[in-house]
Design a protein around this motif. Structure first.
Motif, PDB file in Angstrom:
ATOM      1  N   LEU A  15       0.845  -1.186   0.000  1.00 41.15           N
ATOM      2  CA  LEU A  15       0.000   0.000   0.000  1.00 41.15           C
ATOM      3  C   LEU A  15       0.883   1.238   0.000  1.00 41.15           C
ATOM      4  O   LEU A  15       1.941   1.246   0.625  1.00 41.15           O
ATOM      5  N   ARG A  16       0.435   2.274  -0.677  1.00 43.68           N
ATOM      6  CA  ARG A  16       1.083   3.585  -0.551  1.00 43.68           C
ATOM      7  C   ARG A  16       0.198   4.410   0.360  1.00 43.68           C
ATOM      8  O   ARG A  16      -0.993   4.583   0.103  1.00 43.68           O
ATOM      9  N   CYS A  17       0.778   4.906   1.438  1.00 44.70           N
ATOM     10  CA  CYS A  17       0.052   5.718   2.398  1.00 44.70           C
ATOM     11  C   CYS A  17       0.004   7.173   1.929  1.00 44.70           C
ATOM     12  O   CYS A  17       0.747   7.567   1.029  1.00 44.70           O
ATOM     13  N   ALA A  18      -0.849   7.963   2.564  1.00 38.03           N
ATOM     14  CA  ALA A  18      -1.019   9.370   2.190  1.00 38.03           C
ATOM     15  C   ALA A  18       0.286  10.150   2.294  1.00 38.03           C
ATOM     16  O   ALA A  18       0.487  11.112   1.550  1.00 38.03           O
ATOM     17  N   ASP A  19       1.183   9.741   3.190  1.00 35.87           N
ATOM     18  CA  ASP A  19       2.464  10.444   3.340  1.00 35.87           C
ATOM     19  C   ASP A  19       3.528   9.918   2.376  1.00 35.87           C
ATOM     20  O   ASP A  19       4.687  10.305   2.443  1.00 35.87           O
ATOM     21  N   GLY A  20       3.135   9.001   1.473  1.00 37.73           N
ATOM     22  CA  GLY A  20       4.054   8.476   0.469  1.00 37.73           C
ATOM     23  C   GLY A  20       4.815   7.235   0.901  1.00 37.73           C
ATOM     24  O   GLY A  20       5.489   6.609   0.092  1.00 37.73           O
TER      25      GLY A  20
ATOM     26  N   TYR B 253       3.515   0.363   2.901  1.00 38.40           N
ATOM     27  CA  TYR B 253       3.204  -0.637   3.913  1.00 38.40           C
ATOM     28  C   TYR B 253       3.068  -1.966   3.178  1.00 38.40           C
ATOM     29  O   TYR B 253       2.356  -2.054   2.174  1.00 38.40           O
ATOM     30  N   THR B 254       3.725  -2.993   3.660  1.00 37.09           N
ATOM     31  CA  THR B 254       3.657  -4.326   3.060  1.00 37.09           C
ATOM     32  C   THR B 254       2.989  -5.272   4.042  1.00 37.09           C
ATOM     33  O   THR B 254       3.311  -5.273   5.229  1.00 37.09           O
ATOM     34  N   GLY B 255       2.050  -6.067   3.546  1.00 37.74           N
ATOM     35  CA  GLY B 255       1.356  -7.011   4.405  1.00 37.74           C
ATOM     36  C   GLY B 255       0.905  -8.239   3.633  1.00 37.74           C
ATOM     37  O   GLY B 255       1.144  -8.362   2.431  1.00 37.74           O
TER      38      GLY B 255
ATOM     39  N   ARG C 117      -3.715   7.566   6.437  1.00 35.88           N
ATOM     40  CA  ARG C 117      -4.785   7.380   5.464  1.00 35.88           C
ATOM     41  C   ARG C 117      -4.988   8.643   4.639  1.00 35.88           C
ATOM     42  O   ARG C 117      -4.682   9.724   5.110  1.00 35.88           O
ATOM     43  N   PRO C 118      -5.536   8.485   3.438  1.00 36.50           N
ATOM     44  CA  PRO C 118      -5.971   7.248   2.798  1.00 36.50           C
ATOM     45  C   PRO C 118      -4.792   6.467   2.220  1.00 36.50           C
ATOM     46  O   PRO C 118      -3.704   7.011   2.045  1.00 36.50           O
ATOM     47  N   VAL C 119      -5.051   5.204   1.945  1.00 38.64           N
ATOM     48  CA  VAL C 119      -4.031   4.336   1.356  1.00 38.64           C
ATOM     49  C   VAL C 119      -4.473   3.928  -0.049  1.00 38.64           C
ATOM     50  O   VAL C 119      -5.660   3.940  -0.362  1.00 38.64           O
ATOM     51  N   THR C 120      -3.491   3.585  -0.866  1.00 38.27           N
ATOM     52  CA  THR C 120      -3.744   3.136  -2.239  1.00 38.27           C
ATOM     53  C   THR C 120      -3.058   1.793  -2.435  1.00 38.27           C
ATOM     54  O   THR C 120      -1.886   1.646  -2.083  1.00 38.27           O
ATOM     55  N   LEU C 121      -3.782   0.844  -2.975  1.00 33.70           N
ATOM     56  CA  LEU C 121      -3.198  -0.455  -3.283  1.00 33.70           C
ATOM     57  C   LEU C 121      -2.307  -0.300  -4.505  1.00 33.70           C
ATOM     58  O   LEU C 121      -2.765   0.092  -5.571  1.00 33.70           O
ATOM     59  N   MET C 122      -1.013  -0.588  -4.327  1.00 33.25           N
ATOM     60  CA  MET C 122      -0.044  -0.401  -5.406  1.00 33.25           C
ATOM     61  C   MET C 122       0.333  -1.703  -6.096  1.00 33.25           C
ATOM     62  O   MET C 122       0.624  -1.718  -7.279  1.00 33.25           O
ATOM     63  N   TRP C 123       0.368  -2.795  -5.334  1.00 35.51           N
ATOM     64  CA  TRP C 123       0.825  -4.075  -5.876  1.00 35.51           C
ATOM     65  C   TRP C 123       0.252  -5.191  -5.020  1.00 35.51           C
ATOM     66  O   TRP C 123       0.082  -5.036  -3.802  1.00 35.51           O
ATOM     67  N   CYS C 124      -0.050  -6.313  -5.645  1.00 30.74           N
ATOM     68  CA  CYS C 124      -0.437  -7.505  -4.893  1.00 30.74           C
ATOM     69  C   CYS C 124      -0.152  -8.738  -5.734  1.00 30.74           C
ATOM     70  O   CYS C 124      -0.039  -8.653  -6.960  1.00 30.74           O
ATOM     71  N   GLN C 125      -0.003  -9.850  -5.041  1.00 27.19           N
ATOM     72  CA  GLN C 125       0.245 -11.120  -5.723  1.00 27.19           C
ATOM     73  C   GLN C 125      -0.400 -12.236  -4.910  1.00 27.19           C
ATOM     74  O   GLN C 125      -0.254 -12.282  -3.691  1.00 27.19           O
ATOM     75  N   PRO C 126      -1.093 -13.151  -5.579  1.00 27.28           N
ATOM     76  CA  PRO C 126      -1.714 -14.275  -4.874  1.00 27.28           C
ATOM     77  C   PRO C 126      -0.724 -15.417  -4.635  1.00 27.28           C
ATOM     78  O   PRO C 126       0.228 -15.601  -5.391  1.00 27.28           O
ATOM     79  N   PHE C 127      -0.990 -16.170  -3.560  1.00 26.97           N
ATOM     80  CA  PHE C 127      -0.196 -17.351  -3.213  1.00 26.97           C
ATOM     81  C   PHE C 127      -1.138 -18.463  -2.784  1.00 26.97           C
ATOM     82  O   PHE C 127      -2.238 -18.212  -2.291  1.00 26.97           O
ATOM     83  N   ALA C 128      -0.685 -19.688  -2.941  1.00 28.29           N
ATOM     84  CA  ALA C 128      -1.505 -20.855  -2.618  1.00 28.29           C
ATOM     85  C   ALA C 128      -1.561 -21.154  -1.124  1.00 28.29           C
ATOM     86  O   ALA C 128      -2.505 -21.776  -0.660  1.00 28.29           O
ATOM     87  N   SER C 129      -0.558 -20.703  -0.366  1.00 27.95           N
ATOM     88  CA  SER C 129      -0.548 -21.002   1.067  1.00 27.95           C
ATOM     89  C   SER C 129      -0.152 -19.767   1.872  1.00 27.95           C
ATOM     90  O   SER C 129       0.517 -18.868   1.371  1.00 27.95           O
ATOM     91  N   ARG C 130      -0.590 -19.774   3.121  1.00 27.59           N
ATOM     92  CA  ARG C 130      -0.255 -18.661   4.007  1.00 27.59           C
ATOM     93  C   ARG C 130       1.252 -18.567   4.231  1.00 27.59           C
ATOM     94  O   ARG C 130       1.813 -17.484   4.264  1.00 27.59           O
ATOM     95  N   ILE C 131       1.922 -19.695   4.354  1.00 29.37           N
ATOM     96  CA  ILE C 131       3.365 -19.667   4.609  1.00 29.37           C
ATOM     97  C   ILE C 131       4.111 -19.032   3.442  1.00 29.37           C
ATOM     98  O   ILE C 131       5.046 -18.251   3.649  1.00 29.37           O
TER      99      ILE C 131
END
Length: 119
Positions: free
Chosen positions: A8-13, A16-18, A43-57
């Protein structure tokens, strides 16, 4: 079940990675605040990148790998600029001289994914 790693890109630039098992819900929590002290103050935040995975680990391991990256390296990932990502993956003293600036700019603009989950 799909698990996601996201930046995520936060309002202050700042970034955040999660990771999560419900990207839409988690993004909403970040956007409304109260669920994450870091993003609640930015806030506000903007979704910049995401990737799916098959498992939580796998998702957790990827989050832990990306989280300490430099801003330039995260910018390269978001832009899908594999040459720049490779460049910033090397220690500074081992990087070949290029036209890339120290802030990761290579003439490309960030690709903003917007306020919706990644496909």
């Amino acid at each position: 079940m799909t698990f996601w790693v996201y930046i995520l890109r936060c309002a202050d630039g700042r970034y955040y990675t999660g990771h999560t098992d419900d990207l839409e819900r988690r993004f909403g929590e970040h956007q409304t605040g109260g669920h994450c002290a870091y993003t609640s103050k930015r806030r506000p935040v903007t979704l910049m990148w995401c990737q799916p995975f098959a498992s939580r680990i796998e998702a957790l391991e990827t989050e832990r790998r990306i989280k300490p990256w430099s801003r330039a390296k995260k910018d390269a990932l978001i832009r899908e600029d594999w040459a720049a990502l490779s460049h910033y993956a090397r220690p500074p003293r081992e990087r070949p001289s290029t036209s890339l600036g120290t802030n990761g700019e290579s003439g490309s603009h960030l690709h903003v994914v917007a306020d919706t989950p990644c496909p």
